[in-house]
Design an enzyme around this catalytic site. Structure first.
Site, short mmCIF file in Angstrom:
data_model
loop_
_atom_site.label_atom_id
_atom_site.label_comp_id
_atom_site.label_asym_id
_atom_site.label_seq_id
_atom_site.Cartn_x
_atom_site.Cartn_y
_atom_site.Cartn_z
N ALA A 70 4.51 19.97 5.61
CA ALA A 70 3.22 20.54 5.25
C ALA A 70 2.36 19.42 4.66
O ALA A 70 2.89 18.42 4.19
CB ALA A 70 3.42 21.65 4.23
N GLY A 109 8.20 21.31 6.53
CA GLY A 109 7.54 22.08 7.59
C GLY A 109 7.74 21.46 8.97
O GLY A 109 7.71 22.16 9.98
N GLU A 112 10.84 22.73 10.12
CA GLU A 112 10.67 24.17 10.40
C GLU A 112 10.03 24.39 11.77
O GLU A 112 10.38 25.33 12.49
CB GLU A 112 9.83 24.81 9.29
CG GLU A 112 10.61 24.88 7.97
CD GLU A 112 9.79 25.45 6.83
OE1 GLU A 112 8.76 24.83 6.49
OE2 GLU A 112 10.17 26.50 6.30
N GLU A 132 11.88 20.15 0.36
CA GLU A 132 10.92 20.88 -0.47
C GLU A 132 11.33 20.96 -1.93
O GLU A 132 10.50 20.95 -2.83
CB GLU A 132 10.72 22.30 0.09
CG GLU A 132 9.85 22.39 1.34
CD GLU A 132 10.63 22.21 2.63
OE1 GLU A 132 11.79 21.73 2.58
OE2 GLU A 132 10.09 22.56 3.70
N1 3HC Z 1 1.44 15.41 3.27
C1 3HC Z 1 0.41 14.58 3.07
N2 3HC Z 1 0.51 13.24 2.99
C2 3HC Z 1 1.74 12.72 3.16
C3 3HC Z 1 2.87 13.52 3.37
C4 3HC Z 1 2.69 14.93 3.44
N3 3HC Z 1 3.71 15.75 3.65
N4 3HC Z 1 3.95 12.71 3.49
C5 3HC Z 1 3.50 11.45 3.36
N5 3HC Z 1 2.16 11.46 3.14
C6 3HC Z 1 1.29 10.27 2.99
C7 3HC Z 1 1.66 9.44 1.77
O1 3HC Z 1 1.04 9.93 0.62
C8 3HC Z 1 1.13 8.10 2.18
O2 3HC Z 1 -0.26 8.11 1.99
P1 3HC Z 1 -1.07 6.78 1.60
O3 3HC Z 1 -0.83 5.84 2.74
O4 3HC Z 1 -2.45 7.24 1.43
O5 3HC Z 1 -0.43 6.29 0.33
C9 3HC Z 1 1.38 8.05 3.69
O6 3HC Z 1 1.53 9.42 4.07
C10 3HC Z 1 2.64 7.30 4.08
O7 3HC Z 1 3.72 7.78 3.30
P2 3HC Z 1 4.83 6.82 2.73
O8 3HC Z 1 4.19 5.66 2.04
O9 3HC Z 1 5.77 7.65 1.94
O10 3HC Z 1 5.49 6.29 4.08
P3 3HC Z 1 6.99 6.05 4.46
O11 3HC Z 1 6.98 5.61 5.84
O12 3HC Z 1 7.66 5.22 3.42
O13 3HC Z 1 7.71 7.49 4.37
C11 3HC Z 1 8.02 9.87 4.79
C12 3HC Z 1 7.38 8.52 5.26
C13 3HC Z 1 9.54 9.76 4.88
C14 3HC Z 1 7.52 10.95 5.70
C15 3HC Z 1 7.63 10.12 3.32
O14 3HC Z 1 6.24 9.99 3.19
C16 3HC Z 1 7.99 11.49 2.81
O15 3HC Z 1 9.11 11.70 2.41
N6 3HC Z 1 7.01 12.43 2.79
C17 3HC Z 1 7.18 13.74 2.22
C18 3HC Z 1 8.03 14.63 3.06
C19 3HC Z 1 8.11 16.02 2.46
O16 3HC Z 1 8.41 16.18 1.30
N7 3HC Z 1 7.87 17.03 3.29
C20 3HC Z 1 7.93 18.40 2.81
C21 3HC Z 1 6.57 18.84 2.45
S1 3HC Z 1 6.55 20.46 1.75
C22 3HC Z 1 6.63 21.49 3.08
O17 3HC Z 1 6.75 21.06 4.19
C23 3HC Z 1 6.51 22.95 2.76
C24 3HC Z 1 6.85 23.82 3.92
O18 3HC Z 1 8.18 24.25 3.81
C25 3HC Z 1 5.98 25.03 4.00
#
Ligand code: 3HC
Ligand code: NAI
Length: 708
Positions: A70, A109, A112, A132
């Site tokens: 998400a 997501g 998902e 999450e």
């Molecule tokens: N939403 C918005 N922005 C995101 C994002 C997300 N889910 N994930 C990463 N970003 C952004 C980062 O803030 C960063 O932004 P910036 O360049 O402006 O600083 C950019 O994307 C790159 O991220 P990283 O520097 O972390 O890049 P990496 O290549 O090192 O890592 C990744 C990539 C493994 C995808 C890591 O970013 C990550 O773990 N992201 C979060 C994943 C996550 O937690 N997903 C679950 C979200 S909650 C959800 O999905 C709810 C659902 O169940 C309804």
């Protein structure tokens, strides 16, 4: 051929390749599922169902990832339809087989979406997970219901409660994907799989009908075990138990009811302060890596490093550098000290081997890159040198004079000093432009924080090299200016003083520790002192004695313990007693008697404090000093303070760091507290001009994060 009117620049594009509708998510940087992507996915599936030429649908991500989840930036803002559960349900309902072809991240997501697809293929390098929980959430788009049905209660719970990522092969073993591609060309692999499914007349296969929970008894037992374990380990976090509840719902309720149950729990989490704290933490640690220097300058090359001193820090730093693949040369004063340093390094590795974190072969490989010497000339080829000798200006200057003599031009010369003036060290040699602070935290190979301390005359590329090193070491780097203690230790001195005042005024160190632990820190301040050694703070206090304001309150209790040789765990006694080498101390009546005596000496009549009063003072002191540090430009933004305290000082992540916490309780409340406490001790409790100004303007710390 493009099927719909979707413009080429749309974040979701779909085009027919033969009889396969290829749906490409192209939303840099990580294909997060914002409203436009969600809309685009539904449109694509609608298009697939509406077109008789489409016999299968292939979902792929453009760039380096499938879908990272998400869009975290949307949390806390008004929801925009369609919701992610709607998207996933629409994908699952598609009348044509839908294949998710996964490379890079398929997280939250993102996974998902893959689970709602009918078939899944991953290529090497894929990272699948439901992280999450690390954001205070639970999978809220059917993830709890579909994952449990697909891979069983136990595996799904383990995935969701740990938040861990699994690679393609592990995903295959778990049953999260149907196959792993032969090559890393995700598009070709996905397309081939789609053609194969078409050729075999494969029908849509819906995860909601999967039978992973068919063994009711085993599933119920797994859920009960996870609940019991989570109750012990959740440490104040709300979402883990809700994840267990959702899997129980998957077992006991029809799919649609389970989805509704999950959605309600998800929304509770999404609106919670814990979610806000954890999402703030996620962005703070990423933003902290950005400084004016990293935006504008190229880091210097980093292949080989020197470490000066093989004590606690030198050895830990050497291990951190070796672990990152660098060649390391350690310099010590004499052969005996060098042997001790080498033994220190080996001991750290032996610990990793014992814990099964490393094989003996990997240890041997790492140590092949390690050299020791007593002559500085061995550093002639080093790209970077980190000094970790005694905390003494004369010793440090002598070391830097040697470095100036032997190091090649352009070598980065760093000091790990905790408190000394790095500008003064830099000014003592002929190349101040190459000198910066790299302040590690003990144990240096474990602790995530690295303060990159920027003296006045250093060049931008040297600072950028500090940040680059942090990346290689997988540490969270925070930019700090030069001052006594930089960001972290300067704050520590102040909130510890607040704890000392509380102790002398009537709270026991054990109550203070308990209150601080209940707030969410893994340890209280007196446990930390005992662990690190009381002599460290004692030495710092002695050093500051000459410059201390004679009118400032000074609590002597810590000194009184050190004078008795009670330095903490290493001497078996400190604020606590450690009998027979125990790591967890017991309260000590003799310490309480010493505290009583100090109270009498200081003329204090002890009074009772509630745990809440303790936390308010502790936090107000921390926040106020954090504000001063931002006000003086030592930290760039409040978020840098948050990253420092979370990664170096155990600040509970779900509270987002002290400055985020201050915003969450209201800066006006913090200011009122400080003014209240100032009635007793106006010298200690001086409201930071930054807090006064923000409150006057109705602003919070977050407004400064955005502006920077
Ligand atoms: N939403 C918005 N922005 C995101 C994002 C997300 N889910 N994930 C990463 N970003 C952004 C980062 O803030 C960063 O932004 P910036 O360049 O402006 O600083 C950019 O994307 C790159 O991220 P990283 O520097 O972390 O890049 P990496 O290549 O090192 O890592 C990744 C990539 C493994 C995808 C890591 O970013 C990550 O773990 N992201 C979060 C994943 C996550 O937690 N997903 C679950 C979200 S909650 C959800 O999905 C709810 C659902 O169940 C309804
Ligand atoms: P330590 O006393 O364990 O180690 C210092 C080492 O430096 C000793 O092995 C000593 O033999 C060696 N040494 C002294 N003079 C030398 C010289 N001229 N050339 C080569 N080696 C020399 O000290 P520790 O705790 O490792 O601290 C080192 C530095 O790191 C200090 O500046 C300290 O303030 C800083 N620091 C310490 C932290 C801690 O938690 N211990 C945390 C962060 C920084």
């Amino acid at each position: 051929m493009t099927l719909s009117s979707a413009p080429e620049t749309a974040v979701v594009q779909h085009a027919l390749r033969g009889s396969v509708l290829v749906v490409t998510i192209d939303h840099a940087p990580v294909n997060a599922l914002n409203a436009a992507v969600r809309r685009g996915l539904i449109d694509a599936i609608d298009a697939a169902d509406a077109n008789a030429a489409v016999r299968a649908v292939l979902i792929v991500g453009a760039g380096r990832n499938f879908i990272a989840g998400a869009d975290i930036r949307e949390f806390g803002k008004p929801a925009v339809p369609p919701s992610l559960p709607e998207v996933c349900n629409r994908i699952e309902a598609c009348g044509k087989p839908v294949i998710a072809a996964i490379h890079g991240a398929a997280l939250g997501g993102g996974l998902e979406v893959a689970l709602a697809s009918h078939y899944r293929i991953a290529v090497e390098g894929a990272k699948l997970g439901l992280p999450e929980v690390q954001l205070g959430l639970l999978p809220g788009a059917g993830g709890t219901q579909r994952s449990a049905r697909l891979i069983g209660a136990q595996a799904a719970l383990s995935l969701m409660l740990s938040g861990r990522h699994v690679g393609a092969q592990d995903a295959l073993r778990l049953g999260l994907v149907d196959r792993v591609g032969q090559s890393d060309d995700v598009f070709a692999e996905g397309l081939a799989y789609a053609h194969e499914l078409i050729a075999t007349h494969a029908a849509p296969r819906r995860t909601k009908n999967a039978r992973g929970l068919a063994d009711k008894e085993a599933s119920a037992a797994a859920i009960a075990a996870a609940r019991a374990d989570t109750q012990k380990t959740a440490r104040g976090l709300a979402s883990p138990l809700k994840i267990v509840d959702c899997v129980e719902a998957a077992l006991n309720l029809p799919f649609d009811e389970g989805l509704r149950f999950e959605r309600e729990r998800f929304l509770e989490c999404r609106e919670s302060p814990q979610r806000a704290g954890l999402v703030h933490a996620f962005f703070a640690e990423r933003e902290a890596q950005k400084s004016p220097e990293t935006r504008g300058a190229q880091p210097r090359a980093l292949r080989s490093a020197g470490v000066l001193g093989g004590g606690t820090m030198g050895a830990g730093i050497a291990v951190a550098l070796l672990d990152a693949g660098l060649a390391v040369t350690m310099i010590e004063r004499d052969d005996a000290s060098l042997e001790r340093g080498r033994a220190h390094v080996e001991k750290v590795y032996d610990g990793s081997v014992e814990k099964g974190r490393m094989t003996p072969e990997a240890k041997a490989r790492a140590l092949q890159r390690f050299n020791g010497d007593t002559a500085y000339d061995a550093l002639a080829g080093a790209d970077l040198v980190i000094e970790a000798v005694f905390e003494d200006m004369t010793v440090k200057k002598a070391v830097f004079a040697q470095l100036d003599r032997v190091c090649k031009p352009g070598a980065v010369l760093a000091t790990n000093t905790s408190y000394l003036d790095i500008d003064e060290i830099a000014a003592s040699i002929t190349r101040p432009q190459d000198v910066l602070g790299l302040h590690f935290f003990s144990p240096a190979n474990i602790m995530k924080l690295l303060e990159v301390v920027v003296p006045a005359r250093v060049t931008a590329d040297v600072v950028a090299t500090g940040f680059e090193l942090a990346k290689k070491l997988r540490k969270v780097a925070v930019r700090a200016g030069v001052c006594d203690g930089f960001i972290g230790n300067r704050m520590l001195a102040v909130y510890r003083a607040a704890a000392d005042h509380l102790m002398e005024d009537g709270a026991s160190p054990y109550q203070v520790d308990q209150a601080v632990r209940d707030f969410g820190f893994p340890m209280g301040p007196y446990q930390v002192i005992d662990l690190a050694g009381g002599d460290i703070g004692w030495a710092a206090r002695k050093r500051r004695a000459a410059t201390r304001d004679p009118n400032a309150r000074y609590v002597r209790i810590g000194d009184a313990l050190c004078e008795r040789g009670w330095l903490g765990q290493k001497t078996g006694r400190g604020f606590y007693r450690y009998e027979d080498g125990a790591r967890i101390g017991k309260p000590d009546a003799e310490v309480e008697a010493i505290i009583d005596a100090e109270r009498v000496r200081a003329g204090v009549t002890p009074r009772a404090f509630s745990d809440e009063q303790i936390v308010r003072r502790y936090m107000a002191a921390m926040i106020n000093e954090g504000a001063n540090i931002v006000h003086e430009g030592i930290a760039q933004r409040p978020l840098d303070i948050d990253a420092t305290l979370m990664h170096g000082f155990g600040f509970p992540r779900y509270r987002g760091g002290p400055m985020h916490y201050a915003d969450s309780i209201g800066l006006d409340t913090v200011l009122a507290d400080i003014r209240e406490f100032a009635k007793e001790d106006p010298l200690f409790w001086r409201a930071s001009p930054l807090i006064v100004d923000l409150v006057a303007r109705g602003k919070n710390f977050a407004s400064l994060n955005q502006a920077a």
